[in-house]
Design a protein around this motif. Sequence first.
Motif, mmCIF file in Angstrom:
data_model
loop_
_atom_site.group_PDB
_atom_site.id
_atom_site.type_symbol
_atom_site.label_atom_id
_atom_site.label_comp_id
_atom_site.label_asym_id
_atom_site.label_seq_id
_atom_site.Cartn_x
_atom_site.Cartn_y
_atom_site.Cartn_z
ATOM 1 N N THR A 185 23.038 122.126 35.996
ATOM 2 C CA THR A 185 23.333 123.503 35.614
ATOM 3 C C THR A 185 22.353 124.536 35.943
ATOM 4 N N PRO A 186 22.666 125.399 36.876
ATOM 5 C CA PRO A 186 21.475 126.090 37.156
ATOM 6 C C PRO A 186 20.916 127.290 36.548
ATOM 7 N N VAL A 187 19.833 127.685 36.565
ATOM 8 C CA VAL A 187 19.231 129.085 35.708
ATOM 9 C C VAL A 187 19.484 130.278 36.388
ATOM 10 N N PHE A 188 19.796 131.270 35.664
ATOM 11 C CA PHE A 188 19.700 132.513 36.391
ATOM 12 C C PHE A 188 18.970 133.715 35.522
ATOM 13 N N GLY A 189 18.247 133.217 34.272
ATOM 14 C CA GLY A 189 17.809 134.176 33.458
ATOM 15 C C GLY A 189 17.117 133.742 32.276
ATOM 16 N N VAL A 190 16.727 134.497 31.290
ATOM 17 C CA VAL A 190 16.456 134.088 29.985
ATOM 18 C C VAL A 190 17.094 134.948 29.109
#
Length: 440
Positions: A185-190
């Motif tokens: 599952t990719p990350v794109f922010g916090v």
Amino acid sequence: MDSSTTDAYIDDFARFIEASPSSYHAVAEAARRLDEAGFSRLDEASDWPAAGADGGAASAEPAASARHYVVRDGAIIAWLRPAEATATTPFRVLGSHTDSPAFKLKPKPTIANRGWLQAGVEVYGGPLLNSWLDRELELAGRLVTRDGVEHLVRTGPYLRIPQLAIHLDREVNSGLTLDKQRHLTPVFGVGHAGDLLAHLAHLAGVPAWDVAGYDLLTADTQGPARFGKDGELFAAGRMDNLSSVYAGLVALIAAADETQAEQEHISVLAAFDHEELGSESRSGASGPLLDDVLSRIGAGLGATSSDRLRAYAASWCLSADAGHAIHPNYPERHDPVNTPIAGGGPLLKINANQRYATDAFGAALWARACERAGVSYQEFVSNNAVPCGSTIGPLTATRLGIRTVDVGVPLLSMHSARELCHVNDPVALSAAVGAFFAGA
């Protein structure tokens, strides 16, 4: 091939790849180039011009060839019909596919998880999973608004699938196991506030509430690159199978620029979608698309059902898909005698169990095409203990009864986020396709 020809081809091939992060973008880029070359787009829901009429205009074209194409979702078929074509004129088809392994965006795509914003994705096809880790990825594809209008969109670098640090998995170099649900599952922010779909809608210039559906996939954002001794190696994403789509596109446009007065067949570029899933879709090679288009071309020439079968019986299809160059670190995975090398020319793909459609007549056709083009070729056959994949070749042969031969560019790292070939091989493939279209 001289170096200037190779340089020009590879430079433009790189531009084609960069313009094609999804099957929908690849079709749009192919259509743009066909438009520039004088091809006209036809609508499947409308009448098509009969022989002797141009792309829908009132004037006749009795002394000219006809150049047309049709788009169905992530697939495109383009053709060049000579002025003297008749109801039984055969076809020369270059079959390829526009899609590549990736990750596809799920419904409800924004996930807030332990202080990170992540994108919900599903594995598309059979990617080499570890190759997608720790790369800056983009989302690319189409949004469809409630009025049924398609909007192409791409994010640029936006996502990353982070691998677990070695300090937290001391045995990772002894074997990496990736759970497709938990680990990819990719990350794109916090934080906890973010709306991935709203961002995509903004990029497409439409309100988020108006987006009714989407087909969006990941693509590696690192650009194509030449490297190695004398710049002879080429690395890029999606060469399986944009290498064949581009080769066919270049060859068809070149054929359109030459005289067609003596051509005794109709040249066709067929670039299907969903090959990586098995091709079973309305825009895949197992679907009706190619038969639909060829039948309508024949109908425009006044073909009866018997004429159509006669045309198919004299037709040929080159199923062009990437293949495997021998891997220097894993030679035991290859046939010990048939060992195609990078730079040795495009492959003739052979399989006793008809996973490839090549037979003896097809081998002879490919030999003629390569000889006419002035390029060498190599046979590929799998190690008996390592079953091979398949292509659209057997599907086309089975559906239409058109004699088919499987060919393609030899790669390393097939299905990786970034694949590798020798610069000479894509150029040679396109030259051989050009000779095929010329009647070799």
